[in-house]
Design an enzyme around this catalytic site. Sequence first.
Site: not given
Ligand code: BES
Ligand code: ZN
Ligand code: MN
Length: 455
Positions: A224, A229, A236, A306, A308, A310
């Site tokens: 990835k 992000d 966020k 968010d 994104e 995947r």
């Molecule tokens: N990059 C984040 C996941 C993440 C969060 C990595 C904290 C490291 C520390 C990912 O893109 C994300 O935002 N995932 C969301 C998915 C949800 C919206 C289904 C998450 O985990 O909240």
């Molecule tokens: Zn992310």
């Molecule tokens: Mn994200």
Amino acid sequence: MKFNYRYKEINQINFAFKDKNELEFFKGDKGEVLAFHGKIILGLGEEDKFNKEIFKEAICSLGKFLKDKDVKEISIKENSTGLDDKDFVLSLAEALIVSSYDFNYYKSDKKENLFEVVNLDESFNEFEADVDELQKVLCGQFLTRDLVNLRSNDIYPETLAQKASENLSDLGVKVTIYGKDEILSMGLTAFYEVAKGSDKEPKFIVMEYFHGQKDKAPLALVGKGLTYDAGGYSIKTSNGMKTMNSDMGGSGSVIGAMKAIALNKLQVNVVAIVAACENLISGRAYKPGDIIKARNGMTIDVDNTDAEGRITLADAVNYAATEYKPALIVDLATLTGAAIGALGETYTASITNNEEAFKKVLRASKKVDEKIWLLPNDPFYKTYNESENGDVKNSGGPKAGSITAGQFIENFVEAYPWVHLDIAGTAYLSAPQGINSKGATGVHVKTLYELAKEF
Ligand code: BES
Ligand code: ZN
Ligand code: MN
């Protein structure tokens, strides 16, 4: 750091278990250091709990002590730890090298890493080549750490691609960098949807290291590569986005692994792929509710911008599968907060479509003390990703978030053996753990190297 196999009488390191000596002022707790007249005693903790991981932690604390005292050279005469000699020498080397890692790029006042030489008794000569190999692997791991620690004003798709090229091109890795027009003509449309909200051009980075048997199917590594992000319109909180320079941790690990593999001249076929972009807000950004098309023709209902990672990985793993027909795809991604909820920052969360393939990855990870835990790929969880109007939804909601994220990616691997590693917790530490300091760890560079070596 140099490992000399010529023992000298200076700064001799000796080892002691807890409460196994007469001294009142030295217990022998793990990492406790006692220094006098050129001799140093390092505590190893309780003898019945001792193992190589604990040894590395103790050595790491010694490394910090030596650095603090500006000691540049040590000597080790014998192995009184009970570890076998090879584990002893390699653990010593790893922990000393890793304890010297210091991310001070943005500090005007930098303290150089002073530690220079370890003199070992000749009886350890036979491990010289192993130490050399390890140092090259850690060179890859340090590249990963630097890439992940650097902030998004310095590492964005173009500079990430440049770093990959600078580090790998001279080592027999063919690095090809595709820009926006090529990304679209290669059908990487879902990836482009995530990227299009940023002014920074996305880059699709393909790194080919084909030095194995001619027609042997390669190992494909996919990382990835969100160089930042912010969450997009499903934005966020400012605290949640602050460390999102680390959201290219997966790509950092595959680039570092390629360096480790190439420096050691492994005779294998490996391809690494990174879809690098930023997830931001603008008049051009994708929006919640959009339904977009992926490279394999599936439509993705954007439930949450968010989620994104995947989406970018969908096209990247699909490209790896169809272009390379790999023997195994391993993807690494800082994918879900849910992985941190489940396993903290200690274990990487995994999911697979092939338990035999997972066992290979697990075996490699255990050799190098990197922890991975397999989550159940139960078909029922897939119902959470079902969409009313599209083929699949990019978020499965709050339940089993790391599993549904992995299962989303599974839709795009064309049934090739595939192992997904969610390194959201393990790639970037909020506090020091084991021999790793806060921030980037370079997690799974060692695992991927071992996996390639066994391939
Ligand atoms: N990059 C984040 C996941 C993440 C969060 C990595 C904290 C490291 C520390 C990912 O893109 C994300 O935002 N995932 C969301 C998915 C949800 C919206 C289904 C998450 O985990 O909240
Ligand atoms: Zn992310
Ligand atoms: Mn994200």
